[in-house]
Design a protein around this motif. Structure first.
Motif, PDB file in Angstrom:
ATOM      1  N   LEU A 158       0.740  -1.089   0.053  1.00 52.10           N
ATOM      2  CA  LEU A 158       0.005   0.026   0.001  1.00 52.10           C
ATOM      3  C   LEU A 158       0.809   1.194  -0.042  1.00 52.10           C
ATOM      4  O   LEU A 158       1.914   1.264   0.697  1.00 52.10           O
ATOM      5  CB  LEU A 158      -0.896   0.187   1.233  1.00 52.10           C
ATOM      6  N   ALA A 159       0.598   2.192  -0.870  1.00 51.41           N
ATOM      7  CA  ALA A 159       1.252   3.446  -0.798  1.00 51.41           C
ATOM      8  C   ALA A 159       0.412   4.713  -0.947  1.00 51.41           C
ATOM      9  O   ALA A 159      -0.664   4.523  -1.542  1.00 51.41           O
ATOM     10  CB  ALA A 159       2.131   3.364  -2.033  1.00 51.41           C
ATOM     11  N   VAL A 160       1.092   5.806  -0.268  1.00 46.52           N
ATOM     12  CA  VAL A 160       0.280   7.044  -0.372  1.00 46.52           C
ATOM     13  C   VAL A 160       1.226   8.175  -0.697  1.00 46.52           C
ATOM     14  O   VAL A 160       2.541   8.040  -0.428  1.00 46.52           O
ATOM     15  CB  VAL A 160      -0.379   7.328   0.854  1.00 46.52           C
ATOM     16  N   PRO A 161       0.921   9.272  -1.191  1.00 48.05           N
ATOM     17  CA  PRO A 161       1.772  10.385  -1.469  1.00 48.05           C
ATOM     18  C   PRO A 161       2.550  10.742  -0.285  1.00 48.05           C
ATOM     19  O   PRO A 161       1.710  10.810   1.105  1.00 48.05           O
ATOM     20  CB  PRO A 161       0.726  11.675  -1.958  1.00 48.05           C
ATOM     21  N   VAL A 162       3.830  11.124  -0.292  1.00 52.66           N
ATOM     22  CA  VAL A 162       4.297  11.577   0.991  1.00 52.66           C
ATOM     23  C   VAL A 162       3.493  12.609   1.799  1.00 52.66           C
ATOM     24  O   VAL A 162       3.694  12.861   2.938  1.00 52.66           O
ATOM     25  CB  VAL A 162       5.903  12.082   0.729  1.00 52.66           C
ATOM     26  N   ASP A 191       9.597   7.987  -5.658  1.00 51.25           N
ATOM     27  CA  ASP A 191       8.722   8.885  -6.716  1.00 51.25           C
ATOM     28  C   ASP A 191       7.571   9.458  -5.954  1.00 51.25           C
ATOM     29  O   ASP A 191       6.408   9.498  -6.314  1.00 51.25           O
ATOM     30  CB  ASP A 191       8.189   7.828  -7.759  1.00 51.25           C
ATOM     31  N   SER A 192       8.020  10.230  -4.872  1.00 55.00           N
ATOM     32  CA  SER A 192       7.099  11.201  -4.102  1.00 55.00           C
ATOM     33  C   SER A 192       6.083  10.236  -3.314  1.00 55.00           C
ATOM     34  O   SER A 192       5.124  10.718  -3.025  1.00 55.00           O
ATOM     35  CB  SER A 192       6.422  12.106  -5.043  1.00 55.00           C
ATOM     36  N   MET A 193       6.153   8.856  -3.411  1.00 57.62           N
ATOM     37  CA  MET A 193       5.056   7.859  -2.649  1.00 57.62           C
ATOM     38  C   MET A 193       5.644   7.228  -1.391  1.00 57.62           C
ATOM     39  O   MET A 193       7.230   7.201  -1.483  1.00 57.62           O
ATOM     40  CB  MET A 193       4.656   7.003  -3.543  1.00 57.62           C
ATOM     41  N   VAL A 194       4.964   6.830  -0.305  1.00 55.89           N
ATOM     42  CA  VAL A 194       5.835   6.094   0.540  1.00 55.89           C
ATOM     43  C   VAL A 194       4.955   4.828   0.979  1.00 55.89           C
ATOM     44  O   VAL A 194       3.508   4.865   0.805  1.00 55.89           O
ATOM     45  CB  VAL A 194       5.709   7.238   1.997  1.00 55.89           C
TER      46      VAL A 194
END
Length: 254
Positions: free
Chosen positions: A194-198, A234-237
């Protein structure tokens, strides 16, 4: 000298290349016959040379594979002395002088993304990693790459690592022959996470992070859910935690 009646691999190479240049009327096999001679005469005529129908040593240069002429140094009609031309392989590669401190990021097979000057990108793969060497001091007059002696104690010389990458999609490189590009190395990857914008991360009092999760049952429709962080890219975490699943709607500052 190749002429009617000659046979062998040299003849086949000549005929294959004549075909590639657009000459026809013969079969590209290992036999030099009158049809081959006629094609050679046509080729010689296009070069404004005597139409002998034979090919002598020195009339053509044979290389082990396709080559691209990068520079022609000789003049038409001049005596053939010195370097006539220089060539390169037809496949374009990307080279990087990588800071030696990032040596652990690269090995043969490492994937990378190459961003071209026009903003487009192509995928690349590391195919060769050289040995670290010290860059030459600009004031020393040394045009080489340095001896690579790590015991010199010269802190003014940054140690670099030569890295070569190959691009499978040569068409994706467009018409660029020599250009500065940005290379992003893929040192690590995660799958099925699962990933979200930082920017969606909210710092918690006492340390750690949470996500602003939209829930109709919560006061003001918002609940702050603690999460554990993984890899950034890429600005995701990468995130994980109780109450976080695929499709969860989270707040992101505008």
């Amino acid at each position: 000298t190749l002429k009617s009646g000659t046979s062998g691999s040299d003849v086949k190479i000549l005929e294959q290349n004549l075909k590639a240049l657009g000459y026809d009327g013969f079969i590209a096999d290992s036999t030099y016959n009158d049809d081959t001679a006629a094609a050679v005469q046509e080729w010689q005529d296009d070069l404004n040379r005597e139409q002998t129908g034979t090919v002598k040593p020195g009339d053509a240069v044979v290389a082990p594979g396709a080559r691209k002429v990068s520079e022609v140094k000789a003049q038409v009609g001049a005596a053939p002395s010195g370097t006539v031309l220089s060539w390169t392989a037809t496949e374009r590669v990307v080279t990087v002088d990588l800071d030696a401190q990032y040596e652990d990021l690269v090995k043969n097979g490492t994937k990378a993304q190459v961003k071209l000057p026009d903003g487009t990108s192509v995928e690349a793969t590391v195919t060769e990693v050289g040995s670290p060497s010290n860059a030459a001091d600009p004031g020393s007059g040394d045009s080489g790459s340095g001896s690579g002696d790590s015991g010199s104690g010269d802190s003014d010389k940054a140690s670099t690592l030569p890295v070569e990458l190959k691009v499978k999609d040569q068409k994706g490189l467009g018409n660029y022959q020599a250009a500065s590009v940005d290379v992003t190395l893929k040192s690590e990857s995660r799958k099925d996470v699962l990933a979200v914008p930082v920017s969606a991360l909210v710092a918690k009092d006492g340390g750690g992070y949470a996500l602003e999760v939209l829930k109709s049952s919560a006061p003001n429709g918002v609940e702050y859910v603690p999460v554990k962080l993984g890899m950034f890219a890429d600005s995701m975490v990468e995130v994980s935690g109780t109450g976080i699943s695929e499709g969860t709607v989270v707040g992101v500052p505008k």
